[in-house]
Design a protein around this motif. Structure first.
Motif, PDB file in Angstrom:
ATOM      1  N   ALA A 111       0.810  -1.218   0.000  1.00  0.00           N
ATOM      2  CA  ALA A 111       0.000   0.000   0.000  1.00  0.00           C
ATOM      3  C   ALA A 111       0.844   1.270   0.000  1.00  0.00           C
ATOM      4  CB  ALA A 111      -0.937   0.014   1.210  1.00  0.00           C
ATOM      5  N   VAL A 112       2.047   1.213   0.569  1.00  0.00           N
ATOM      6  CA  VAL A 112       2.858   2.437   0.708  1.00  0.00           C
ATOM      7  C   VAL A 112       4.030   2.490  -0.268  1.00  0.00           C
ATOM      8  CG1 VAL A 112       2.196   2.691   3.133  1.00  0.00           C
ATOM      9  CG2 VAL A 112       4.311   1.470   2.563  1.00  0.00           C
ATOM     10  N   PRO A 114       5.090   2.159  -4.605  1.00  0.00           N
ATOM     11  CA  PRO A 114       4.549   2.107  -5.970  1.00  0.00           C
ATOM     12  C   PRO A 114       4.589   0.697  -6.546  1.00  0.00           C
ATOM     13  CG  PRO A 114       6.106   3.925  -5.732  1.00  0.00           C
ATOM     14  CD  PRO A 114       6.231   3.080  -4.499  1.00  0.00           C
ATOM     15  N   ALA A 115       3.568   0.332  -7.296  1.00  0.00           N
ATOM     16  CA  ALA A 115       3.483  -0.954  -7.998  1.00  0.00           C
ATOM     17  C   ALA A 115       3.684  -2.150  -7.068  1.00  0.00           C
ATOM     18  CB  ALA A 115       4.498  -1.008  -9.140  1.00  0.00           C
ATOM     19  N   HIS A 116       3.261  -2.010  -5.809  1.00  0.00           N
ATOM     20  CA  HIS A 116       3.394  -3.091  -4.810  1.00  0.00           C
ATOM     21  C   HIS A 116       4.858  -3.518  -4.618  1.00  0.00           C
ATOM     22  CE1 HIS A 116      -0.914  -3.425  -5.666  1.00  0.00           C
ATOM     23  NE2 HIS A 116      -1.028  -4.035  -4.506  1.00  0.00           N
ATOM     24  N   GLY A 117       5.795  -2.593  -4.871  1.00  0.00           N
ATOM     25  CA  GLY A 117       7.216  -2.946  -4.840  1.00  0.00           C
ATOM     26  C   GLY A 117       7.731  -3.468  -3.510  1.00  0.00           C
ATOM     27  N   GLY A 118       7.130  -3.023  -2.406  1.00  0.00           N
ATOM     28  CA  GLY A 118       7.622  -3.455  -1.093  1.00  0.00           C
ATOM     29  C   GLY A 118       6.883  -4.644  -0.522  1.00  0.00           C
ATOM     30  N   ALA A 119       5.877  -5.150  -1.231  1.00  0.00           N
ATOM     31  CA  ALA A 119       5.032  -6.235  -0.694  1.00  0.00           C
ATOM     32  C   ALA A 119       5.826  -7.524  -0.487  1.00  0.00           C
ATOM     33  CB  ALA A 119       3.850  -6.474  -1.625  1.00  0.00           C
ATOM     34  N   GLY A 120       6.496  -7.987  -1.544  1.00  0.00           N
ATOM     35  CA  GLY A 120       7.278  -9.227  -1.451  1.00  0.00           C
ATOM     36  C   GLY A 120       8.372  -9.163  -0.404  1.00  0.00           C
ATOM     37  N   PRO A 121       9.212  -8.101  -0.419  1.00  0.00           N
ATOM     38  CA  PRO A 121      10.248  -7.982   0.609  1.00  0.00           C
ATOM     39  C   PRO A 121       9.706  -7.987   2.028  1.00  0.00           C
ATOM     40  CG  PRO A 121      10.728  -6.489  -1.195  1.00  0.00           C
ATOM     41  CD  PRO A 121       9.371  -7.084  -1.471  1.00  0.00           C
ATOM     42  N   ALA A 122       8.530  -7.381   2.251  1.00  0.00           N
ATOM     43  CA  ALA A 122       7.933  -7.374   3.587  1.00  0.00           C
ATOM     44  C   ALA A 122       7.601  -8.784   4.043  1.00  0.00           C
ATOM     45  CB  ALA A 122       6.669  -6.506   3.581  1.00  0.00           C
ATOM     46  N   GLN A 123       6.997  -9.541   3.152  1.00  0.00           N
ATOM     47  CA  GLN A 123       6.634 -10.930   3.454  1.00  0.00           C
ATOM     48  C   GLN A 123       7.875 -11.755   3.760  1.00  0.00           C
ATOM     49  OE1 GLN A 123       3.537 -12.933   1.015  1.00  0.00           O
ATOM     50  NE2 GLN A 123       5.168 -14.361   0.467  1.00  0.00           N
ATOM     51  N   ILE A 124       8.889 -11.595   2.935  1.00  0.00           N
ATOM     52  CA  ILE A 124      10.148 -12.332   3.122  1.00  0.00           C
ATOM     53  C   ILE A 124      10.800 -11.961   4.448  1.00  0.00           C
ATOM     54  CG2 ILE A 124      12.495 -12.647   2.220  1.00  0.00           C
ATOM     55  CD1 ILE A 124      11.223 -12.211  -0.604  1.00  0.00           C
ATOM     56  N   PHE A 125      10.772 -10.671   4.774  1.00  0.00           N
ATOM     57  CA  PHE A 125      11.397 -10.206   6.014  1.00  0.00           C
ATOM     58  C   PHE A 125      10.746 -10.846   7.238  1.00  0.00           C
ATOM     59  CE2 PHE A 125      12.056  -7.225   9.518  1.00  0.00           C
ATOM     60  CZ  PHE A 125      13.432  -7.039   9.449  1.00  0.00           C
ATOM     61  N   VAL A 126       9.409 -10.940   7.233  1.00  0.00           N
ATOM     62  CA  VAL A 126       8.703 -11.563   8.366  1.00  0.00           C
ATOM     63  C   VAL A 126       9.108 -13.029   8.493  1.00  0.00           C
ATOM     64  CG1 VAL A 126       6.443 -12.236   9.282  1.00  0.00           C
ATOM     65  CG2 VAL A 126       6.730  -9.994   8.215  1.00  0.00           C
ATOM     66  N   TYR A 127       9.185 -13.725   7.358  1.00  0.00           N
ATOM     67  CA  TYR A 127       9.540 -15.151   7.403  1.00  0.00           C
ATOM     68  C   TYR A 127      10.993 -15.368   7.847  1.00  0.00           C
ATOM     69  CZ  TYR A 127       5.220 -16.925   5.321  1.00  0.00           C
ATOM     70  OH  TYR A 127       3.914 -17.287   5.096  1.00  0.00           O
ATOM     71  N   ILE A 296      -4.928  -1.470 -11.427  1.00  0.00           N
ATOM     72  CA  ILE A 296      -4.143  -0.753 -10.412  1.00  0.00           C
ATOM     73  C   ILE A 296      -3.019  -1.581  -9.803  1.00  0.00           C
ATOM     74  CG2 ILE A 296      -6.168   0.630  -9.828  1.00  0.00           C
ATOM     75  CD1 ILE A 296      -6.356  -0.992  -7.187  1.00  0.00           C
ATOM     76  N   TYR A 297      -2.933  -2.882 -10.163  1.00  0.00           N
ATOM     77  CA  TYR A 297      -1.959  -3.763  -9.510  1.00  0.00           C
ATOM     78  C   TYR A 297      -0.526  -3.235  -9.667  1.00  0.00           C
ATOM     79  CZ  TYR A 297      -0.322  -8.157  -7.514  1.00  0.00           C
ATOM     80  OH  TYR A 297       0.239  -9.106  -6.695  1.00  0.00           O
ATOM     81  N   PHE A 298      -0.194  -2.747 -10.858  1.00  0.00           N
ATOM     82  CA  PHE A 298       1.148  -2.217 -11.109  1.00  0.00           C
ATOM     83  C   PHE A 298       1.132  -0.696 -11.286  1.00  0.00           C
ATOM     84  CE2 PHE A 298       1.618  -6.663 -12.640  1.00  0.00           C
ATOM     85  CZ  PHE A 298       2.667  -7.046 -11.816  1.00  0.00           C
ATOM     86  N   ALA A 299       0.136  -0.034 -10.704  1.00  0.00           N
ATOM     87  CA  ALA A 299       0.049   1.426 -10.813  1.00  0.00           C
ATOM     88  C   ALA A 299       1.276   2.078 -10.163  1.00  0.00           C
ATOM     89  CB  ALA A 299      -1.226   1.920 -10.144  1.00  0.00           C
ATOM     90  N   PRO A 300       1.756   3.197 -10.719  1.00  0.00           N
ATOM     91  CA  PRO A 300       2.993   3.815 -10.221  1.00  0.00           C
ATOM     92  C   PRO A 300       2.856   4.594  -8.917  1.00  0.00           C
ATOM     93  CG  PRO A 300       2.096   5.074 -12.056  1.00  0.00           C
ATOM     94  CD  PRO A 300       1.257   3.844 -11.943  1.00  0.00           C
ATOM     95  N   SER A 301       1.644   4.683  -8.364  1.00  0.00           N
ATOM     96  CA  SER A 301       1.458   5.391  -7.090  1.00  0.00           C
ATOM     97  C   SER A 301       1.378   4.383  -5.942  1.00  0.00           C
ATOM     98  CB  SER A 301       0.167   6.223  -7.139  1.00  0.00           C
ATOM     99  OG  SER A 301      -0.956   5.382  -7.300  1.00  0.00           O
ATOM    100  N   PRO A 302       1.677   4.806  -4.696  1.00  0.00           N
ATOM    101  CA  PRO A 302       1.593   3.890  -3.554  1.00  0.00           C
ATOM    102  C   PRO A 302       0.194   3.288  -3.412  1.00  0.00           C
ATOM    103  CG  PRO A 302       2.738   5.899  -2.923  1.00  0.00           C
ATOM    104  CD  PRO A 302       2.178   6.133  -4.295  1.00  0.00           C
ATOM    105  N   GLY A 303       0.126   1.957  -3.446  1.00  0.00           N
ATOM    106  CA  GLY A 303      -1.149   1.269  -3.284  1.00  0.00           C
ATOM    107  C   GLY A 303      -2.153   1.551  -4.384  1.00  0.00           C
ATOM    108  N   GLY A 304      -1.674   2.072  -5.518  1.00  0.00           N
ATOM    109  CA  GLY A 304      -2.588   2.416  -6.607  1.00  0.00           C
ATOM    110  C   GLY A 304      -3.483   3.592  -6.266  1.00  0.00           C
TER     111      GLY A 304
END
Length: 367
Positions: A111-112, A114-127, A296-304
């Motif tokens: 959500a914060v 662009p283009a969900h760029g931080g989503a995967g790293p966040a998930q990986i970091f928790v694991y 909006i999945y790859f929209a260039p703004s935070p969280g679309g």
């Protein structure tokens, strides 16, 4: 790949993931996300007769809002289970609670950035914080990304075939082309990296060679980047192959969970409309929401942000009365993103706090 290279890859991967958890980056992304969202919803609110909108608030049926809360819980559980079916095979000691936290952290960082760029790293970091190796956590993220890349374009094609195309106008066709282009590009890259990693390695090395001719001073760094990228792709492909071969039913199950996950999201819009007293075709509502999610999945703004609200007002404007449009937009975004992101923010803040405390302890030991 030998043990030393594997350890180096693990270390570099963790460093890249941790770089995303930059406090300034998160605060900046959160502020932009909030600002763009508030301005866009306010614009929709004032454009569509504020007096009638305020009056319409008194007619909301809260039993449907309660149903949406149940559907939100189902959404979070399906999202966590989509990861946990793999994690429990790779590391049985990791509880489902960890996968739940990884999922909501994924939603917050998506959500914060662009283009969900931080989503995967966040998930990986928790694991990785819970003891899962970086390579395993990345492989699970990659496999489920593959499931999403397969589901979304197929759902998009079906939606266009069954929906009322008269609702598609203005900026929507351009956004659809943008969405399809990115999804197909990433899907091709995923399939190529999975089945023909050597080809990807050759392409990356050719790109590095071409760039080295333009920037001769960076030749050594570009060569190192190409070699590290090739080794990473080979290792992740090998890990993914082992996971899928050893558990052949998991990827089909992941596709089923992915389908249920998104259908639950799409049907939530229909329940919100019922709560606002709007009767609409379930098929049309689902089709419109598929296209919005797709665009909006790859929209260039935070969280679309901005793109999502405009898409909702344009596409659902054919179904929702003007007086209810801003309320519907707010409720739609709240249940699909704002509420999960708030839970994820709590998880991420706790992780950042623990990370800071750990760094202070290490510094104290050095002193």
């Amino acid at each position: 790949m030998n043990k030393q290279q594997e350890q180096q890859l693990e270390t570099e991967g963790k460093q890249e993931v941790q770089s995303v958890f930059n406090k300034k980056l998160i605060i900046k992304g959160s502020l932009w996300f909030a600002l763009i969202t508030v301005l866009t919803i306010a614009g929709i609110f004032f454009y569509n007769n504020t007096g009638e909108t305020v009056e319409a608030l008194t007619h909301i049926s809260y039993k449907y809002i309660a149903i949406c809360l149940v559907m939100l819980f189902i959404d979070l559980m399906l999202g966590s289970w989509r990861n946990h079916i793999y994690i429990r095979k790779l590391n049985p000691a990791v509880s489902h609670w960890v996968s739940f936290r990884a999922n909501v952290a994924n939603m917050f960082m998506g959500a914060v950035t662009p283009a969900h760029g931080g989503a995967g790293p966040a998930q990986i970091f928790v694991y990785t914080s819970a003891g899962v190796t970086f390579i395993d956590a990345f492989a699970v993220s990659l496999i489920n990304m593959g499931a999403t890349l397969i589901f979304m374009p197929l759902a998009g094609f079906v939606a266009i075939m069954v929906m009322d195309t008269s609702a598609v106008s203005g900026i929507v066709p351009g956004m659809l082309k943008y969405g399809f282009s990115f999804f197909l590009l990433f899907l091709m890259a995923f399939l190529l990296a999975f089945w023909k990693p050597v080809w990807v390695g050759v392409i990356i090395r050719k790109i590095a060679t071409g760039l080295a001719k333009v920037f001769p001073k960076r030749k050594d760094k570009l060569d190192a980047w190409a070699n590290n990228s090739y080794e990473s792709i080979a290792k992740y492909q090998q890990t993914c192959s082992v996971i899928i071969k050893q558990n052949p039913f998991l990827f089909p199950l992941s596709l089923v969970i992915t389908t249920l996950l998104y259908m639950n999201k799409y049907c939530m819009q229909y329940v919100i409309l019922l709560g606002l007293g709007v009767n609409a075709s379930l098929v049309q509502v689902i089709s419109i929401q598929i296209l919005i999610q797709f665009m909006i999945y790859f929209a260039p703004s935070p969280g679309g942000s901005g793109f999502a609200e405009v898409s909702i007002s344009v596409l659902f404007g054919k179904i929702v009365p003007p007086a209810l449009l801003s309320i519907f937009t707010l409720l739609q975004r709240s249940f699909l993103l704002f509420f999960p992101a708030l839970i994820g923010a709590y998880v991420v803040i706790n992780l950042l706090r623990k990370q800071t405390q750990l760094q202070h302890r290490k510094q104290e030991k050095v002193v």
